[in-house]
Motif scaffolding. Structure first.
Motif, PDB file in Angstrom:
ATOM      1  N   LEU A  23      34.113  39.740  35.683  1.00  0.00           N
ATOM      2  CA  LEU A  23      35.528  40.034  35.878  1.00  0.00           C
ATOM      3  C   LEU A  23      36.162  40.569  34.590  1.00  0.00           C
ATOM      4  N   ALA A  24      35.748  40.026  33.441  1.00  0.00           N
ATOM      5  CA  ALA A  24      36.291  40.508  32.167  1.00  0.00           C
ATOM      6  C   ALA A  24      35.902  41.965  31.914  1.00  0.00           C
ATOM      7  N   LEU A  25      34.665  42.323  32.213  1.00  0.00           N
ATOM      8  CA  LEU A  25      34.234  43.708  32.043  1.00  0.00           C
ATOM      9  C   LEU A  25      34.973  44.641  33.001  1.00  0.00           C
ATOM     10  N   LEU A  26      35.167  44.182  34.241  1.00  0.00           N
ATOM     11  CA  LEU A  26      35.920  44.993  35.207  1.00  0.00           C
ATOM     12  C   LEU A  26      37.363  45.186  34.753  1.00  0.00           C
ATOM     13  N   LEU A  27      37.962  44.134  34.213  1.00  0.00           N
ATOM     14  CA  LEU A  27      39.333  44.250  33.722  1.00  0.00           C
ATOM     15  C   LEU A  27      39.419  45.237  32.572  1.00  0.00           C
ATOM     16  N   LEU A  28      38.460  45.185  31.662  1.00  0.00           N
ATOM     17  CA  LEU A  28      38.440  46.140  30.548  1.00  0.00           C
ATOM     18  C   LEU A  28      38.314  47.571  31.060  1.00  0.00           C
ATOM     19  N   ALA A  29      37.456  47.765  32.058  1.00  0.00           N
ATOM     20  CA  ALA A  29      37.285  49.106  32.623  1.00  0.00           C
ATOM     21  C   ALA A  29      38.565  49.594  33.284  1.00  0.00           C
ATOM     22  N   LEU A 301      41.637  29.171  37.856  1.00  0.00           N
ATOM     23  CA  LEU A 301      42.638  29.627  36.898  1.00  0.00           C
ATOM     24  C   LEU A 301      42.085  30.749  36.020  1.00  0.00           C
ATOM     25  N   ARG A 302      40.884  30.567  35.485  1.00  0.00           N
ATOM     26  CA  ARG A 302      40.301  31.608  34.631  1.00  0.00           C
ATOM     27  C   ARG A 302      39.976  32.865  35.434  1.00  0.00           C
ATOM     28  N   GLY A 303      39.369  32.677  36.604  1.00  0.00           N
ATOM     29  CA  GLY A 303      39.022  33.826  37.423  1.00  0.00           C
ATOM     30  C   GLY A 303      40.235  34.583  37.910  1.00  0.00           C
ATOM     31  N   SER A 304      41.303  33.858  38.293  1.00  0.00           N
ATOM     32  CA  SER A 304      42.509  34.510  38.793  1.00  0.00           C
ATOM     33  C   SER A 304      43.243  35.264  37.690  1.00  0.00           C
ATOM     34  N   ALA A 305      43.208  34.733  36.468  1.00  0.00           N
ATOM     35  CA  ALA A 305      43.840  35.441  35.352  1.00  0.00           C
ATOM     36  C   ALA A 305      43.213  36.816  35.159  1.00  0.00           C
ATOM     37  N   LEU A 306      41.899  36.906  35.366  1.00  0.00           N
ATOM     38  CA  LEU A 306      41.200  38.183  35.224  1.00  0.00           C
ATOM     39  C   LEU A 306      41.345  39.046  36.482  1.00  0.00           C
ATOM     40  N   ALA A 307      41.125  38.434  37.650  1.00  0.00           N
ATOM     41  CA  ALA A 307      41.174  39.200  38.897  1.00  0.00           C
ATOM     42  C   ALA A 307      42.580  39.699  39.204  1.00  0.00           C
ATOM     43  N   ILE A 310      43.068  42.797  37.244  1.00  0.00           N
ATOM     44  CA  ILE A 310      42.315  43.908  37.847  1.00  0.00           C
ATOM     45  C   ILE A 310      43.088  44.491  39.031  1.00  0.00           C
ATOM     46  N   LEU A 311      43.570  43.614  39.911  1.00  0.00           N
ATOM     47  CA  LEU A 311      44.275  44.081  41.108  1.00  0.00           C
ATOM     48  C   LEU A 311      45.539  44.848  40.748  1.00  0.00           C
ATOM     49  N   LEU A 312      46.349  44.299  39.844  1.00  0.00           N
ATOM     50  CA  LEU A 312      47.602  44.973  39.509  1.00  0.00           C
ATOM     51  C   LEU A 312      47.345  46.241  38.698  1.00  0.00           C
ATOM     52  N   GLY A 313      46.307  46.234  37.874  1.00  0.00           N
ATOM     53  CA  GLY A 313      45.964  47.450  37.143  1.00  0.00           C
ATOM     54  C   GLY A 313      45.552  48.580  38.071  1.00  0.00           C
ATOM     55  N   LEU A 314      44.742  48.265  39.081  1.00  0.00           N
ATOM     56  CA  LEU A 314      44.358  49.270  40.070  1.00  0.00           C
ATOM     57  C   LEU A 314      45.559  49.737  40.880  1.00  0.00           C
ATOM     58  N   ALA A 315      46.447  48.794  41.227  1.00  0.00           N
ATOM     59  CA  ALA A 315      47.644  49.171  41.984  1.00  0.00           C
ATOM     60  C   ALA A 315      48.541  50.093  41.172  1.00  0.00           C
TER      61      ALA A 315
END
Length: 353
Positions: A23-29, A301-307, A310-315
């Motif tokens: 999830l961290a790598l996806l968020l960075l991307a 909590l940790r997963g949702s902070a990253l996911a 990701i969701l809002l960045g894509l949106a």
């Protein structure tokens, strides 16, 4: 009302092993893609030169694209990650605290109160010429969010005879949300056209006002909210078994509820104050992770902070690219994506009932 399931620590730890790095790598991307693409495409070389010049502090004449990247794109991409993470973490905290999988941060009046505070600023502030700088609108939204949340708690305790009743709080939250929505509607009705448009666009959500100052404020409140959640994660896991069971395990339920609610209100109110009302992130993200890897609050909590980031960045990326060079309000994109996902999840009855 079905309580959220609790998994054993060893099983959940194994289930989440390796998920957070992915999830961290996806968020960075997503952050890199959001900073690069838009109405003005920016090359990787320009991004690198801009970052190198900003970090080194050496004399450097930045090109127009480099300035766009440093002053607009990068803070906006990072703000999307932080706001998405804060809304998703707020959803995890509310769902665990109320032991109800359909609760989201706005249910206790936080988002609707912020919207009412912003609407008052747009209408009344414009007439009285009230303006104290760039933080006037966020301050008005935060005050509205705090007052609405306090009103929910006060009325809920009064209705329950001084006791802390989850059902009374949820029902009171629905009533206060309706009251705030009617106030926003009335202010939109009496507002002039520019003011009404400002209220409409703010209520649909936008990241257009992102800057480094805004990013600094939101990062602090997001870190505080996540820290509060992680500190009380074990107690929230115990609470999901029931209040009596949590008390037998040594959890001070009243203190836990106050700490989690205050942390959540601060985190969500500040995020909402700077970006407007953004729906479905706090509801959909925790569900997706819960169905994927389990319901342990520490890992959610940790997963949702990253996911959530990701969701809002894509949106946000979609909002800028779909009608480029114009821009869609980000709340339209999150609702358009969130409603179908929520309906699909609703068909999986085990996720809710």
């Amino acid at each position: 009302m079905r309580e959220l399931p609790v998994h054993r620590e060893g099983i959940v730890s194994a289930q989440y092993r390796g998920v957070q790095p992915v999830l961290a790598l996806l968020l960075l991307a997503v952050v890199v893609a959001s900073a690069r693409w838009g109405a003005v495409p920016i090359t990787t070389q320009e991004m690198w030169h801009a970052l190198r010049g900003a970090v080194s502090g050496a004399p450097h004449v930045a090109s127009l694209n480099e300035r766009i990247f440093l002053e607009i794109r990068l803070p906006r991409a990072l703000l999307a990650a932080l706001v998405g993470g804060s809304l998703a973490v707020g959803g995890v905290l509310m769902q665990a605290l109320f032991r109800n999988p359909i609760v989201e941060p706005g249910l206790v009046g936080t988002s609707s109160g912020a919207a009412l505070g912003a609407a008052l600023y747009f209408v009344v502030g414009a007439q009285w010429r009230v303006h104290a700088g760039a933080f006037t609108l966020p301050l008005a939204a935060c005050v509205g969010a705090g007052l609405a949340t306090w009103l929910v708690f006060t009325l809920a305790r009064t209705a329950a005879g001084g006791r802390n009743s989850v059902v009374a709080m949820l029902l009171t939250g629905i009533a206060v949300n309706a009251l705030c929505a009617s106030g926003v509607g009335f202010l939109s009705y009496i507002a002039r056209d520019p003011q009404a448009r400002s209220i409409t666009f703010w209520n649909l959500g936008t990241l257009a006002g992102a800057n480094w100052t805004t990013l600094g404020v939101v990062s602090v409140t997001t870190l505080v909210g996540v820290a509060v959640g992680l500190r009380h994660a074990r107690a929230l896991n115990a609470l999901m078994m029931g209040e009596e069971e949590a008390r037998y395990l040594g959890v001070d339920v009243r203190r836990l509820r106050v700490a989690v609610l205050v942390g959540n209100v601060v985190m969500v109110a500040v995020a909402t104050a700077f970006t407007g009302v953004i729906a479905f992130v706090g509801l959909v993200v925790p569900h997706l992770l819960r169905l994927w890897r389990g319901a342990d609050t520490r890992y959610l909590l940790r997963g949702s902070a990253l996911a959530g980031g990701i969701l809002l960045g894509l949106a946000d990326l979609a909002a800028r690219l779909l009608v480029s060079p114009a821009e869609l309000p980000i709340g339209i994109v999150t609702s358009a994506v969130g409603v179908p996902v929520f309906l699909v999840l609703l068909r999986k009855r085990d996720a809710f009932f």
